[in-house]
Design a protein around this motif. Sequence first.
Motif, PDB file in Angstrom:
ATOM      1  N   LYS A  89      -6.107   2.186  25.276  1.00  0.00           N
ATOM      2  CA  LYS A  89      -5.140   1.019  25.190  1.00  0.00           C
ATOM      3  C   LYS A  89      -3.796   1.501  24.651  1.00  0.00           C
ATOM      4  O   LYS A  89      -3.550   2.404  24.100  1.00  0.00           O
ATOM      5  N   THR A  90      -2.800   0.790  25.602  1.00  0.00           N
ATOM      6  CA  THR A  90      -1.337   1.157  25.023  1.00  0.00           C
ATOM      7  C   THR A  90      -0.496   0.024  24.429  1.00  0.00           C
ATOM      8  O   THR A  90      -0.420  -0.891  25.038  1.00  0.00           O
ATOM      9  N   THR A 123      -7.341 -11.378  28.571  1.00  0.00           N
ATOM     10  CA  THR A 123      -6.129 -10.611  29.073  1.00  0.00           C
ATOM     11  C   THR A 123      -5.512 -11.306  30.085  1.00  0.00           C
ATOM     12  O   THR A 123      -6.160 -12.120  30.798  1.00  0.00           O
ATOM     13  N   ALA A 144      -2.886  -7.328  29.968  1.00  0.00           N
ATOM     14  CA  ALA A 144      -2.465  -7.293  28.309  1.00  0.00           C
ATOM     15  C   ALA A 144      -2.932  -8.429  27.511  1.00  0.00           C
ATOM     16  O   ALA A 144      -3.207  -9.473  28.141  1.00  0.00           O
ATOM     17  N   VAL A 156      -1.090  -5.085  23.817  1.00  0.00           N
ATOM     18  CA  VAL A 156      -1.669  -4.026  23.966  1.00  0.00           C
ATOM     19  C   VAL A 156      -2.330  -4.207  25.551  1.00  0.00           C
ATOM     20  O   VAL A 156      -2.787  -5.116  25.916  1.00  0.00           O
ATOM     21  N   THR A 157      -1.813  -3.095  26.270  1.00  0.00           N
ATOM     22  CA  THR A 157      -2.408  -2.999  27.705  1.00  0.00           C
ATOM     23  C   THR A 157      -3.561  -2.191  27.704  1.00  0.00           C
ATOM     24  O   THR A 157      -3.821  -1.260  27.125  1.00  0.00           O
ATOM     25  N   LEU A 158      -4.464  -2.766  28.375  1.00  0.00           N
ATOM     26  CA  LEU A 158      -5.857  -2.218  28.793  1.00  0.00           C
ATOM     27  C   LEU A 158      -5.864  -1.368  29.958  1.00  0.00           C
ATOM     28  O   LEU A 158      -6.641  -0.446  30.109  1.00  0.00           O
ATOM     29  N   ARG A 159      -5.113  -1.794  30.774  1.00  0.00           N
ATOM     30  CA  ARG A 159      -5.055  -1.183  32.341  1.00  0.00           C
ATOM     31  C   ARG A 159      -3.583  -1.358  32.765  1.00  0.00           C
ATOM     32  O   ARG A 159      -3.061  -2.465  32.438  1.00  0.00           O
TER      33      ARG A 159
END
Length: 128
Positions: free
Chosen positions: A52-53, A86, A101, A122-125
């Motif tokens: 996660k970014t 998300t 996100a 937080v981005t998951l993809r």
Amino acid sequence: MKKVITVTFGDVDLSPYFIVSNITMPFLYKDNKYDQVGLSDGEQLTYSRNAKTPITIEGTILSENSDLTVAETRDHLISLLSGNVTKQLKLSNYPDRYFDAIFEGTQEYDGTFDRTIALKVVTLRNKK
């Protein structure tokens, strides 16, 4: 001249509520898992993945474009961003992609002088 970056979260365009001044995201973010090899000093890579970014979107709350006060605009933003699922985060500087996100952590607000906010997702993809 610098282009204005707009943000869409889910199906909601957030540009009437705040103007983006900065977006911070990692250039590359990897999560690696290692296992020790026997009693040696070395380790072996078990897997590598895109974790996660975190993305931080900083900006200034706008109340001039609506009938809302700054406090009401802030409250409206909170209601739009809150949730337990998300949603697609779209940034106009990445027109052909979106990020799955969810907002996480403390969302910062400085109402003393310039009405600045810092939104942390937080981005998951990340998808094209």
